[in-house]
Design an enzyme around this catalytic site. Structure first.
Site, short mmCIF file in Angstrom:
data_model
loop_
_atom_site.label_atom_id
_atom_site.label_comp_id
_atom_site.label_asym_id
_atom_site.label_seq_id
_atom_site.Cartn_x
_atom_site.Cartn_y
_atom_site.Cartn_z
N PHE A 1 -2.91 -9.64 -7.04
CA PHE A 1 -2.23 -8.38 -6.77
C PHE A 1 -1.16 -8.53 -5.68
O PHE A 1 -1.18 -7.80 -4.68
CB PHE A 1 -3.28 -7.33 -6.37
CG PHE A 1 -2.78 -5.91 -6.27
CD1 PHE A 1 -1.68 -5.47 -6.99
CD2 PHE A 1 -3.42 -5.01 -5.45
CE1 PHE A 1 -1.23 -4.16 -6.88
CE2 PHE A 1 -3.00 -3.70 -5.32
CZ PHE A 1 -1.89 -3.27 -6.05
N GLY B 1 -8.12 3.88 0.84
CA GLY B 1 -7.93 5.03 1.69
C GLY B 1 -7.90 6.29 0.84
O GLY B 1 -7.51 6.25 -0.33
N SER C 1 -5.59 -2.09 -0.23
CA SER C 1 -4.64 -2.32 -1.32
C SER C 1 -4.07 -1.01 -1.86
O SER C 1 -2.93 -0.99 -2.35
CB SER C 1 -5.30 -3.10 -2.46
OG SER C 1 -6.39 -2.38 -3.00
N GLU C 2 -4.85 0.09 -1.78
CA GLU C 2 -4.34 1.39 -2.23
C GLU C 2 -4.92 2.52 -1.38
O GLU C 2 -6.05 2.43 -0.90
CB GLU C 2 -4.72 1.66 -3.70
CG GLU C 2 -4.20 0.65 -4.70
CD GLU C 2 -2.70 0.69 -4.91
OE1 GLU C 2 -2.06 1.66 -4.43
OE2 GLU C 2 -2.19 -0.23 -5.54
N THR C 3 -4.13 3.58 -1.23
CA THR C 3 -4.60 4.84 -0.67
C THR C 3 -4.20 5.95 -1.62
O THR C 3 -3.06 5.98 -2.11
CB THR C 3 -4.01 5.08 0.73
OG1 THR C 3 -4.48 4.08 1.63
CG2 THR C 3 -4.40 6.45 1.27
#
Length: 290
Positions: free
Chosen positions: A216, A28, A51-53
């Site tokens: 992760f 994101g 998994s990440e923004t």
């Protein structure tokens, strides 16, 4: 590609380290997170579900950047850096930027490739490696279902850092790397206790090509399909251990075993005080349900 929650910021979705939306690692991107507090950023990251923004706050001399998984903030994320840099370039043009992250300043550059696509390069903070304790190594091997004989004796286990910490375990064979099966809860607890972001499992195909897989659990996912921070940490590990003749550029192939192939180009300067450069492309993703 874009959603704008009621009363909220524009949220973009990109996949990094692939020119194909079906590959790479989705992230994101919020290009203007001005006024968002930590609670709101975490809620947006959880809603995006990747998994990440990355959350960017523009400033006069760079960008303040924070990274959130659906579960917690992390100090640095490589694939969300590449994704956000390409998104920024598509709207504001290419060039050089400074990302002010919790890990320190990270230089980011974007350039158009001959085919018209954008490529981004991040240059990490100064990397370093430390010993991986015998107890932690035994625990990791047990959780992964590996034995000491599964390890490549030429690439000893270490813990490496280039903005985030990652144990590095090198598999002797590609087949060992392909057979990933582990207890998510047990590994997640160990990683939380040690402050590890992912576990960087690698296999050296040849002098300049590595395959990688990155469990992760702290990000709420079993495996990351492309991990720029771990690739940078691997570059530092290879340089410090004398495992490549520097300067060097190596290719990290990740995500193949989970059906999201990714390509990360890692440039390793000879200067031990220099950061590691990680380069890749990124493309916009459709909004889920659109």
């Amino acid at each position: 590609m874009t959603t704008t929650p009621t009363g909220g910021p524009e949220v973009l979705r990109y996949t990094a380290f692939s020119a194909d939306p079906a590959g790479g690692n989705p992230a994101g991107v919020v290009l203007d997170a001005t006024g968002l507090d930590e609670e709101r950023m975490l809620a947006i990251a959880a809603d995006v579900g990747y998994s990440e923004t990355a959350f960017l706050v523009p400033g006069a001399d760079g960008l303040d950047v924070r990274y959130f998984s659906p579960l917690a903030e992390v100090s640095f994320c490589g694939h969300a850096t590449i994704a956000s840099a390409v998104a920024h370039a598509e709207r504001h043009g290419g060039g050089d930027l400074t990302y002010r992250t919790a890990a320190g300043p990270v230089r980011v550059s974007t350039r158009r490739a001959p085919d018209g696509s954008w490529r981004a390069t991040l240059t990490s903070v100064v990397p370093r490696t430390i010993e991986l304790s015998a107890d932690d190594l035994r625990t990791l091997l047990d959780v992964l279902g590996w034995s000491p004989d599964d390890l490549d004796p030429d690439l000893p286990p270490r813990t490496a850092y280039a903005g985030a910490w990652h144990p590095v375990l090198a598999a002797r064979t590609r087949e060992r790397l392909a057979a990933l099966d582990y207890d998510v809860a047990v590994l997640g607890r160990l990683m939380a206790e040690r402050g590890w972001t992912t576990v960087d499992l690698v296999h050296r195909q040849d002098a300049r090509t590595f395959h990688a897989r990155n469990p992760f659990p702290p990000g709420g996912v079993v495996e990351d399909p492309a991990t720029g921070a771990a690739a940078a940490a691997l570059g530092g590990y290879l340089r410090e251990g004398g495992h490549v003749d520097v300067p060097a550029t190596v290719t990290v192939l990740q995500g193949q075993d989970m059906g999201r192939p990714s390509v990360l180009e890692v440039t390793i300067p000879a200067d031990p005080a220099a950061g590691i450069a990680v380069t890749g492309t990124a493309v916009a993703l459709p909004v889920p349900g659109s």
